[in-house]
Scaffold this motif. Structure first.
Motif, PDB file in Angstrom:
ATOM      1  N   LEU A 203      10.314  11.133   2.604  1.00  0.00           N
ATOM      2  CA  LEU A 203       9.316  10.125   2.969  1.00  0.00           C
ATOM      3  C   LEU A 203       9.014   9.210   1.792  1.00  0.00           C
ATOM      4  N   GLY A 204       8.860   9.791   0.591  1.00  0.00           N
ATOM      5  CA  GLY A 204       8.591   8.967  -0.584  1.00  0.00           C
ATOM      6  C   GLY A 204       9.731   8.021  -0.905  1.00  0.00           C
ATOM      7  N   VAL A 205      10.970   8.507  -0.803  1.00  0.00           N
ATOM      8  CA  VAL A 205      12.132   7.644  -1.064  1.00  0.00           C
ATOM      9  C   VAL A 205      12.217   6.535  -0.016  1.00  0.00           C
ATOM     10  N   SER A 206      11.951   6.872   1.246  1.00  0.00           N
ATOM     11  CA  SER A 206      11.999   5.857   2.307  1.00  0.00           C
ATOM     12  C   SER A 206      10.944   4.778   2.083  1.00  0.00           C
ATOM     13  N   LEU A 207       9.731   5.192   1.701  1.00  0.00           N
ATOM     14  CA  LEU A 207       8.687   4.204   1.429  1.00  0.00           C
ATOM     15  C   LEU A 207       9.063   3.334   0.235  1.00  0.00           C
ATOM     16  N   PHE A 208       9.658   3.932  -0.779  1.00  0.00           N
ATOM     17  CA  PHE A 208      10.113   3.158  -1.930  1.00  0.00           C
ATOM     18  C   PHE A 208      11.096   2.071  -1.503  1.00  0.00           C
ATOM     19  N   CYS A 209      12.068   2.429  -0.676  1.00  0.00           N
ATOM     20  CA  CYS A 209      13.064   1.451  -0.222  1.00  0.00           C
ATOM     21  C   CYS A 209      12.412   0.334   0.597  1.00  0.00           C
ATOM     22  N   SER A 218       5.249  -2.229  -7.863  1.00  0.00           N
ATOM     23  CA  SER A 218       5.244  -0.786  -8.170  1.00  0.00           C
ATOM     24  C   SER A 218       5.678   0.069  -6.992  1.00  0.00           C
ATOM     25  N   PRO A 219       6.839  -0.190  -6.395  1.00  0.00           N
ATOM     26  CA  PRO A 219       7.263   0.609  -5.233  1.00  0.00           C
ATOM     27  C   PRO A 219       7.532   2.068  -5.576  1.00  0.00           C
ATOM     28  N   MET A 220       8.033   2.331  -6.803  1.00  0.00           N
ATOM     29  CA  MET A 220       8.312   3.722  -7.185  1.00  0.00           C
ATOM     30  C   MET A 220       7.028   4.540  -7.282  1.00  0.00           C
ATOM     31  N   LEU A 221       5.972   3.922  -7.792  1.00  0.00           N
ATOM     32  CA  LEU A 221       4.702   4.625  -7.893  1.00  0.00           C
ATOM     33  C   LEU A 221       4.123   4.925  -6.520  1.00  0.00           C
ATOM     34  N   TRP A 222       4.265   3.998  -5.594  1.00  0.00           N
ATOM     35  CA  TRP A 222       3.776   4.235  -4.233  1.00  0.00           C
ATOM     36  C   TRP A 222       4.589   5.315  -3.539  1.00  0.00           C
ATOM     37  N   GLY A 223       5.900   5.351  -3.811  1.00  0.00           N
ATOM     38  CA  GLY A 223       6.723   6.415  -3.244  1.00  0.00           C
ATOM     39  C   GLY A 223       6.313   7.786  -3.761  1.00  0.00           C
ATOM     40  N   ALA A 224       6.016   7.868  -5.079  1.00  0.00           N
ATOM     41  CA  ALA A 224       5.551   9.136  -5.656  1.00  0.00           C
ATOM     42  C   ALA A 224       4.198   9.533  -5.073  1.00  0.00           C
ATOM     43  N   ALA A 225       3.308   8.551  -4.882  1.00  0.00           N
ATOM     44  CA  ALA A 225       1.995   8.844  -4.307  1.00  0.00           C
ATOM     45  C   ALA A 225       2.130   9.357  -2.878  1.00  0.00           C
ATOM     46  N   ALA A 226       3.034   8.763  -2.093  1.00  0.00           N
ATOM     47  CA  ALA A 226       3.237   9.218  -0.715  1.00  0.00           C
ATOM     48  C   ALA A 226       3.810  10.630  -0.683  1.00  0.00           C
ATOM     49  N   VAL A 262       1.625  -0.771   7.732  1.00  0.00           N
ATOM     50  CA  VAL A 262       2.232  -0.527   9.047  1.00  0.00           C
ATOM     51  C   VAL A 262       3.582   0.168   8.887  1.00  0.00           C
ATOM     52  N   SER A 263       4.344  -0.220   7.873  1.00  0.00           N
ATOM     53  CA  SER A 263       5.637   0.428   7.625  1.00  0.00           C
ATOM     54  C   SER A 263       5.450   1.901   7.279  1.00  0.00           C
ATOM     55  N   PHE A 264       4.445   2.198   6.451  1.00  0.00           N
ATOM     56  CA  PHE A 264       4.196   3.604   6.127  1.00  0.00           C
ATOM     57  C   PHE A 264       3.740   4.379   7.354  1.00  0.00           C
TER      58      PHE A 264
END
Length: 333
Positions: A203-209, A218-226, A262-264
């Motif tokens: 899920l974190g990797v998908s959100l990052f992409c 900061s997409p990587m940080l949001w992916g880690a947070a998810a 919405v994407s998340f």
């Protein structure tokens, strides 16, 4: 004929008072019970690793030490990964305060124009907002005062985890009627949380992409947070949705700001409705109301750590009851 109603009422009252006393003690002695409970939860998850090493002839003390080191390394890596996320969020606080102050000023002006109501919200934000970050970060004296307490909790965590893994068979052997069910519950919960960890990583990797395609900073940080927040069901994803909405409003000045949350939501719905049921199955499916209330109770009892350990404890208890009931049903035939 003997009336058993009074005895049942007394028993119910005793159980209620015992539960209240236990909860009060757990809340009062948080520094003792919280790290010990977290160590027991991690010990249950790591127990199959120790059992596997035992089957290979590795001494129990060595396998327990290896599992302790492995768990400590994983926790350390998570803390290191959270460092950049927290730093980025702290850096964004002044900008968020400024934007929020602008929104509140507009809302206050609109309310004043409608009803003539005098609000001091913007003054409170302007006076106290600038010092929010400084107040949130402990001073050197506070850090020195907290250091022994933190060291004590780490010592409780490490000691509980090591000795639980080393003496788990002895502990379970002391209650032979539950020994098989306890080990089955340990294996089921370990498999469950390893699978959930991999799902949350996906899920974190998908959100990052997705955020890279959207262009949110900061997409990587949001992916880690998810990845981390999704361990706290319901409340964690909800926090990410509102955070992404705020980040989108700060980064974009149009309806494009809604694309990230919405994407998340879509990714989380796919994970919850299709991926997790397919990989985990229904054997450890707990009632959603029980899960939600247990997480809320854990957060109230011990804060963020309570929210993390609440679900493992519930799943372990459910797996134990299921294993024991199946064992009891099988013994009847």
């Amino acid at each position: 004929m003997v009336d058993h109603a009074p005895s049942k009422l007394v028993r119910a009252c005793l159980i209620t008072l015992t539960f209240i006393a236990v909860v009060a003690a757990a809340k009062e002695a948080q520094n003792l019970f919280a790290p010990a409970t977290f160590a027991l939860v991690l010990g249950v998850v790591l127990s199959p690793v120790v059992s596997r090493l035992d089957s290979l002839g590795v001494p129990r003390s060595v396998s327990a030490a290896f599992a302790l080191i492995f768990g400590a390394v994983v926790i350390f890596l998570l803390i290191v990964a959270l460092g950049p996320l927290l730093s980025a969020l702290i850096d964004q606080v002044p900008r968020i305060q400024q934007q929020f102050r602008g929104w509140m000023n507009e809302l206050t002006f609109m309310l004043r124009s409608i009803g003539g109501i005098n609000f001091d919200v913007e003054r409170t934000i302007s006076q106290g907002g600038e010092n929010a970050v400084e107040e949130a970060i402990p001073s050197v004296a506070e850090a020195l005062w907290l250091a022994p307490n933190l060291f004590g909790q780490l010592l409780i965590f490490a000691g509980t985890l090591f000795f639980f893994l080393m003496t788990r068979d002895d502990i379970y052997g002391a209650i032979p009627q539950y020994r098989v069910a306890l080990k089955q519950a340990d294996r089921a919960v370990s498999h469950y949380f390893v699978t959930i960890t991999l799902i949350n990583l996906g899920l974190g990797v998908s959100l990052f992409c997705v955020l890279v395609l959207i262009g949110l900073p900061s997409p990587m940080l949001w992916g880690a947070a998810a990845f981390i927040a999704n361990f706290v069901l319901y409340l964690g994803p909800l926090t990410i949705v509102f955070s992404l909405l705020l980040a989108g409003l700060l980064a974009f000045n149009s309806a494009y700001a809604l694309v990230a949350p919405v994407s998340f939501l879509m990714l989380n719905a796919i994970e919850a409705q299709f991926v997790t049921p397919a990989l985990v199955g229904k054997r450890l499916k707990v009632n959603p109301l029980v899960v939600f209330l247990s997480i809320v109770f854990g957060l109230w009892l011990w804060g963020p750590l309570g929210g993390i350990v609440a679900l493992p404890v519930v799943v372990w208890a459910y797996a134990l009851v299921s294993a024991q009931s199946k064992r009891g049903t099988a013994s009847e035939y």
